[in-house]
Write a protein that holds these residues in place. Structure first.
Motif, mmCIF file in Angstrom:
data_model
loop_
_atom_site.group_PDB
_atom_site.id
_atom_site.type_symbol
_atom_site.label_atom_id
_atom_site.label_comp_id
_atom_site.label_asym_id
_atom_site.label_seq_id
_atom_site.Cartn_x
_atom_site.Cartn_y
_atom_site.Cartn_z
ATOM 1 N N VAL A 173 7.713 4.779 -6.304
ATOM 2 C CA VAL A 173 7.014 3.782 -5.498
ATOM 3 C C VAL A 173 6.792 2.511 -6.312
ATOM 4 O O VAL A 173 7.174 2.435 -7.480
ATOM 5 C CB VAL A 173 5.659 4.340 -5.005
ATOM 6 C CG1 VAL A 173 5.869 5.551 -4.116
ATOM 7 C CG2 VAL A 173 4.753 4.700 -6.191
ATOM 8 N N SER A 174 6.155 1.533 -5.709
ATOM 9 C CA SER A 174 5.887 0.264 -6.388
ATOM 10 C C SER A 174 4.968 0.459 -7.591
ATOM 11 O O SER A 174 4.132 1.359 -7.628
ATOM 12 C CB SER A 174 5.238 -0.727 -5.417
ATOM 13 O OG SER A 174 6.080 -1.001 -4.328
ATOM 14 N N PHE A 187 3.900 -6.302 -2.926
ATOM 15 C CA PHE A 187 4.188 -5.195 -3.825
ATOM 16 C C PHE A 187 5.163 -5.654 -4.901
ATOM 17 O O PHE A 187 6.031 -6.481 -4.645
ATOM 18 C CB PHE A 187 4.788 -4.019 -3.050
ATOM 19 C CG PHE A 187 3.831 -3.380 -2.090
ATOM 20 C CD1 PHE A 187 3.617 -3.918 -0.825
ATOM 21 C CD2 PHE A 187 3.128 -2.246 -2.439
ATOM 22 C CE1 PHE A 187 2.731 -3.339 0.063
ATOM 23 C CE2 PHE A 187 2.238 -1.648 -1.559
ATOM 24 C CZ PHE A 187 2.040 -2.202 -0.305
ATOM 25 N N SER A 188 5.036 -5.119 -6.088
ATOM 26 C CA SER A 188 5.936 -5.498 -7.172
ATOM 27 C C SER A 188 6.595 -4.267 -7.771
ATOM 28 O O SER A 188 6.000 -3.193 -7.853
ATOM 29 C CB SER A 188 5.190 -6.283 -8.261
ATOM 30 O OG SER A 188 4.044 -5.630 -8.686
ATOM 31 N N ASN A 189 7.842 -4.469 -8.187
ATOM 32 C CA ASN A 189 8.641 -3.437 -8.845
ATOM 33 C C ASN A 189 8.729 -2.167 -7.989
ATOM 34 O O ASN A 189 8.361 -1.076 -8.409
ATOM 35 C CB ASN A 189 8.081 -3.118 -10.229
ATOM 36 C CG ASN A 189 9.079 -2.412 -11.121
ATOM 37 O OD1 ASN A 189 10.240 -2.229 -10.753
ATOM 38 N ND2 ASN A 189 8.628 -2.005 -12.300
ATOM 39 N N LEU A 224 7.553 1.517 -1.041
ATOM 40 C CA LEU A 224 6.324 0.870 -1.492
ATOM 41 C C LEU A 224 5.287 1.872 -2.004
ATOM 42 O O LEU A 224 4.824 1.777 -3.139
ATOM 43 C CB LEU A 224 5.720 0.049 -0.347
ATOM 44 C CG LEU A 224 6.634 -0.981 0.311
ATOM 45 C CD1 LEU A 224 5.906 -1.679 1.451
ATOM 46 C CD2 LEU A 224 7.140 -1.991 -0.709
ATOM 47 N N GLN A 225 4.900 2.806 -1.160
ATOM 48 C CA GLN A 225 3.851 3.765 -1.508
ATOM 49 C C GLN A 225 4.154 5.121 -0.889
ATOM 50 O O GLN A 225 5.045 5.253 -0.051
ATOM 51 C CB GLN A 225 2.479 3.269 -1.007
ATOM 52 C CG GLN A 225 1.960 2.025 -1.700
ATOM 53 C CD GLN A 225 0.629 1.576 -1.123
ATOM 54 O OE1 GLN A 225 0.468 1.457 0.086
ATOM 55 N NE2 GLN A 225 -0.329 1.315 -1.984
ATOM 56 N N MET A 226 3.406 6.136 -1.290
ATOM 57 C CA MET A 226 3.558 7.468 -0.725
ATOM 58 C C MET A 226 2.203 8.146 -0.628
ATOM 59 O O MET A 226 1.230 7.748 -1.276
ATOM 60 C CB MET A 226 4.468 8.333 -1.595
ATOM 61 C CG MET A 226 3.925 8.594 -2.993
ATOM 62 S SD MET A 226 4.500 10.141 -3.742
ATOM 63 C CE MET A 226 3.649 11.376 -2.755
#
Length: 346
Positions: A173-174, A187-189, A224-226
């Protein structure tokens, strides 16, 4: 649109067609799905031709790493006698060898263009919720669905086409995110790539929306996220229970009376012994100044450190450890063995 696995719907439709007859009692002809192995060979030929005739903006992307998104990836088609321009790379060269996997008792191959691994410390499993941006298009470069901006609605990987469950868990994820103060979040990376899927890892024989049956598909994605899923809330996350395991072989009926297996990940008493699964395990948390400290936590016998690690408001990293008791040491946890009825919560 969510990329749901439509195999159950296809089965129901097939049963419905077989059951229906005209007034003269003549049966409706049902065309069976194509052979998966034969279709896979045809799809790989189509995917290879696509990769040999398309290129992407490699130099621009590498210059902007690690903060790359799906909108930065430009895939273009070679036309006529055109050659690949400077700063671009042919997709066939960029993706490398195909990736092997097995699905529906069939050997499959697919391709992935890896753009960025993602700087976060978590990766989703095949059963988790994900916050993701994506763009899906056909081999004719026609976009059929997209999500270009983050929102509050995650996608559940268990409900998506199988190809996503093979590809997305390979990314992180980011690394971080920031509130822009205008209702949006940056969001980055993030984990970024492009997957090239045969129809057998997509919708196969089911046409949906503007997607024809037996269509290989391409998806750009930005993970992005989880969030870790425990679909039945029994304390054992879904990825540890599996999506097709049904320990006590019980069933449930839908509104029409059709029976379906109650798989362990949607069963609060997995072994059917009358003791809820959540009472046949114990849970503890681990805190540390880094992910490495959490992962180095000594574990007792039968304990498992879950793959998802969170970060609290104090900046500490927090992991969850569950103890899957195995009192008779037969390598079958008590919560999956009906002969053992011990309530560990008491």
């Amino acid at each position: 649109m969510k990329f749901k696995n439509l195999s159950l719907l296809a089965l129901c439709l097939a049963i419905g067609f077989v059951s229906c007859k005209k007034d003269d009692e003549s049966e409706v002809t049902v065309v069976p799905p194509r052979d998966r192995t034969e279709q896979q060979a045809a799809d790989m030929d189509s995917l290879q031709k696509y990769l040999q005739s398309h290129y992407y903006n490699k130099a621009e992307i590498e210059a902007a790493l690690p903060n790359i998104g799906i909108n930065d990836i430009k895939i273009l088609e070679l036309t006529g006698d055109e050659t690949v321009p400077d700063g671009y790379e042919l997709l066939e060269t960029a993706v490398g060898a195909p990736i092997d996997t097995t699905y529906a008792d069939t050997e499959y191959q697919y391709y992935v263009l890896k753009i960025n691994q993602g700087g976060g410390y978590n990766s989703p499993t095949v059963a988790d919720d994900i916050q993701i941006l994506y763009e899906g298009f056909t081999l004719g470069d026609v976009v059929f669905d997209s999500k270009y901006y983050p929102d509050s609605n995650p996608l559940d990987l268990t409900s998506l086409i199988p190809g996503w469950r093979f590809v997305i868990p390979k990314y992180n994820v980011s690394e971080s995110f920031a509130d822009n103060g205008d209702g949006t979040v940056s969001f980055s990376n993030s984990g970024v790539g492009v997957m090239f899927l045969p129809s057998g890892l997509a919708y196969f024989s089911s046409a949906t929306g503007s997607i024809a049956a037996y269509s290989p598909l391409v998806f750009k994605f930005e993970l992005l996220q989880m969030g870790q899923n425990d679909h039945d809330g029994d304390g054992v996350p879904t990825y540890l229970e599996g999506l097709t395991v049904n320990t006590d072989e019980d069933t449930y009926a839908d509104a029409y009376g059709y029976l379906y297996p109650r798989y362990d990940y949607i069963d609060t008493d997995d072994d059917g012994d009358g003791v809820l699964t959540k009472n046949e395990i114990t849970v503890r948390t681990v805190k540390g100044a880094s992910v490495e400290v959490v992962k180095s936590e000594p574990l007792d016998a039968d304990e498992v450190l879950l793959n998802y690690i969170a970060k609290n408001s104090e900046g500490e990293f927090v992991g969850t450890v569950i103890k899957l008791y195995d009192t008779n040491a037969n390598e079958i946890p008590d919560y999956l063995e009906s002969d053992i009825k011990i309530n560990y919560s008491l």
